[in-house]
Design an enzyme around this catalytic site. Sequence first.
Site, PDB file in Angstrom:
ATOM      1  N   ASN A  45       0.836  -1.194   0.000  1.00  0.00           N
ATOM      2  CA  ASN A  45       0.000   0.000   0.000  1.00  0.00           C
ATOM      3  C   ASN A  45       0.876   1.251   0.000  1.00  0.00           C
ATOM      4  O   ASN A  45       1.949   1.292   0.598  1.00  0.00           O
ATOM      5  CB  ASN A  45      -1.018   0.005   1.151  1.00  0.00           C
ATOM      6  CG  ASN A  45      -0.422  -0.260   2.515  1.00  0.00           C
ATOM      7  OD1 ASN A  45       0.571  -0.951   2.659  1.00  0.00           O
ATOM      8  ND2 ASN A  45      -1.047   0.297   3.529  1.00  0.00           N
ATOM      9  N   GLU A  47       0.346   5.171   0.735  1.00  0.00           N
ATOM     10  CA  GLU A  47      -0.580   6.196   1.249  1.00  0.00           C
ATOM     11  C   GLU A  47      -0.134   7.588   0.804  1.00  0.00           C
ATOM     12  O   GLU A  47       0.962   7.770   0.259  1.00  0.00           O
ATOM     13  CB  GLU A  47      -0.645   6.089   2.776  1.00  0.00           C
ATOM     14  CG  GLU A  47      -1.209   4.751   3.219  1.00  0.00           C
ATOM     15  CD  GLU A  47      -1.445   4.640   4.706  1.00  0.00           C
ATOM     16  OE1 GLU A  47      -0.936   5.487   5.478  1.00  0.00           O
ATOM     17  OE2 GLU A  47      -2.146   3.683   5.096  1.00  0.00           O
ATOM     18  N   CYS A  56      -4.149   0.680  -2.589  1.00  0.00           N
ATOM     19  CA  CYS A  56      -4.016  -0.579  -1.858  1.00  0.00           C
ATOM     20  C   CYS A  56      -2.915  -1.443  -2.472  1.00  0.00           C
ATOM     21  O   CYS A  56      -2.635  -1.366  -3.677  1.00  0.00           O
ATOM     22  CB  CYS A  56      -5.317  -1.375  -1.909  1.00  0.00           C
ATOM     23  SG  CYS A  56      -6.689  -0.646  -1.011  1.00  0.00           S
ATOM     24  N   GLU A  58      -2.961  -4.570  -3.225  1.00  0.00           N
ATOM     25  CA  GLU A  58      -3.432  -5.472  -4.282  1.00  0.00           C
ATOM     26  C   GLU A  58      -3.423  -4.772  -5.635  1.00  0.00           C
ATOM     27  O   GLU A  58      -3.032  -5.347  -6.653  1.00  0.00           O
ATOM     28  CB  GLU A  58      -4.863  -5.956  -3.992  1.00  0.00           C
ATOM     29  CG  GLU A  58      -4.996  -6.787  -2.723  1.00  0.00           C
ATOM     30  CD  GLU A  58      -5.261  -5.963  -1.485  1.00  0.00           C
ATOM     31  OE1 GLU A  58      -4.774  -4.812  -1.402  1.00  0.00           O
ATOM     32  OE2 GLU A  58      -5.949  -6.451  -0.588  1.00  0.00           O
ATOM     33  N   CYS A  89     -10.087  -5.385   0.119  1.00  0.00           N
ATOM     34  CA  CYS A  89     -11.275  -4.529   0.165  1.00  0.00           C
ATOM     35  C   CYS A  89     -12.116  -4.766  -1.092  1.00  0.00           C
ATOM     36  O   CYS A  89     -11.660  -5.374  -2.072  1.00  0.00           O
ATOM     37  CB  CYS A  89     -10.873  -3.057   0.289  1.00  0.00           C
ATOM     38  SG  CYS A  89     -10.256  -2.319  -1.223  1.00  0.00           S
ATOM     39  N   CYS A  92     -10.668  -3.618  -4.483  1.00  0.00           N
ATOM     40  CA  CYS A  92      -9.610  -4.492  -5.014  1.00  0.00           C
ATOM     41  C   CYS A  92     -10.205  -5.781  -5.553  1.00  0.00           C
ATOM     42  O   CYS A  92      -9.730  -6.302  -6.579  1.00  0.00           O
ATOM     43  CB  CYS A  92      -8.567  -4.776  -3.937  1.00  0.00           C
ATOM     44  SG  CYS A  92      -7.558  -3.317  -3.578  1.00  0.00           S
TER      45      CYS A  92
HETATM   46  N1  THU Z   1      -5.313  -1.474   2.293  1.00  0.00           N
HETATM   47  C1  THU Z   1      -4.738  -2.297   1.364  1.00  0.00           C
HETATM   48  O1  THU Z   1      -3.567  -2.127   1.016  1.00  0.00           O
HETATM   49  N2  THU Z   1      -5.487  -3.303   0.859  1.00  0.00           N
HETATM   50  C2  THU Z   1      -6.798  -3.532   1.152  1.00  0.00           C
HETATM   51  O2  THU Z   1      -7.420  -4.411   0.569  1.00  0.00           O
HETATM   52  C3  THU Z   1      -7.457  -2.718   2.166  1.00  0.00           C
HETATM   53  C4  THU Z   1      -6.661  -1.622   2.763  1.00  0.00           C
HETATM   54  C5  THU Z   1      -4.507  -0.370   2.862  1.00  0.00           C
HETATM   55  C6  THU Z   1      -4.957   0.989   2.459  1.00  0.00           C
HETATM   56  C7  THU Z   1      -4.455   1.827   3.603  1.00  0.00           C
HETATM   57  O3  THU Z   1      -3.125   2.238   3.326  1.00  0.00           O
HETATM   58  C8  THU Z   1      -4.433   0.906   4.790  1.00  0.00           C
HETATM   59  O4  THU Z   1      -4.580  -0.407   4.259  1.00  0.00           O
HETATM   60  C9  THU Z   1      -5.531   1.159   5.797  1.00  0.00           C
HETATM   61  O5  THU Z   1      -6.764   1.165   5.196  1.00  0.00           O
END
Ligand code: THU
Length: 129
Positions: A45, A47, A56, A58, A89, A92
């Site tokens: 991920n 941010e 994300c 994925e 999520c 994704c």
């Molecule tokens: N996140 C992912 O990388 N993958 C997911 O399927 C859900 C959430 C990350 C996004 C964010 O940086 C952190 O998790 C908290 O939501």
Amino acid sequence: MTQEQQRRLLAAARRAAGRAHAPYSRFRVGAAVLDERGRVHAGCNVENASYGLTICAERVAVGRMVATGGRRIEAVLVFCDTETPTPPCGACLQVIAELGRNPWVVLSNGLKTERGRLSDFLPRPFRAS
Ligand code: THU
């Protein structure tokens, strides 16, 4: 997917999680995609100070697969250091549905591993047709 392929996915996803850019949530996720040629593509991920721009793990992994010539997702493994394994999520899952034919979805926290098909997580993906 063979056990050896799953082992490679876990190693790649775990390594990628360690590279996550997650200064806001401190929630580090790693993902690895297995393509139709047996290649592994990892992502973490990423941010942003403008929170909604976060990507994300994925989708980073899927983007790397496409950008390097992979056409089809055979399996996705998500690594997250949570008490119980963390599923992808909904956004994704929809992106995975675009490029896979009901691929394996594997969740791991390094201790516990759960394996299912995409349809177990997203039974009715959106399709325009
Ligand atoms: N996140 C992912 O990388 N993958 C997911 O399927 C859900 C959430 C990350 C996004 C964010 O940086 C952190 O998790 C908290 O939501």
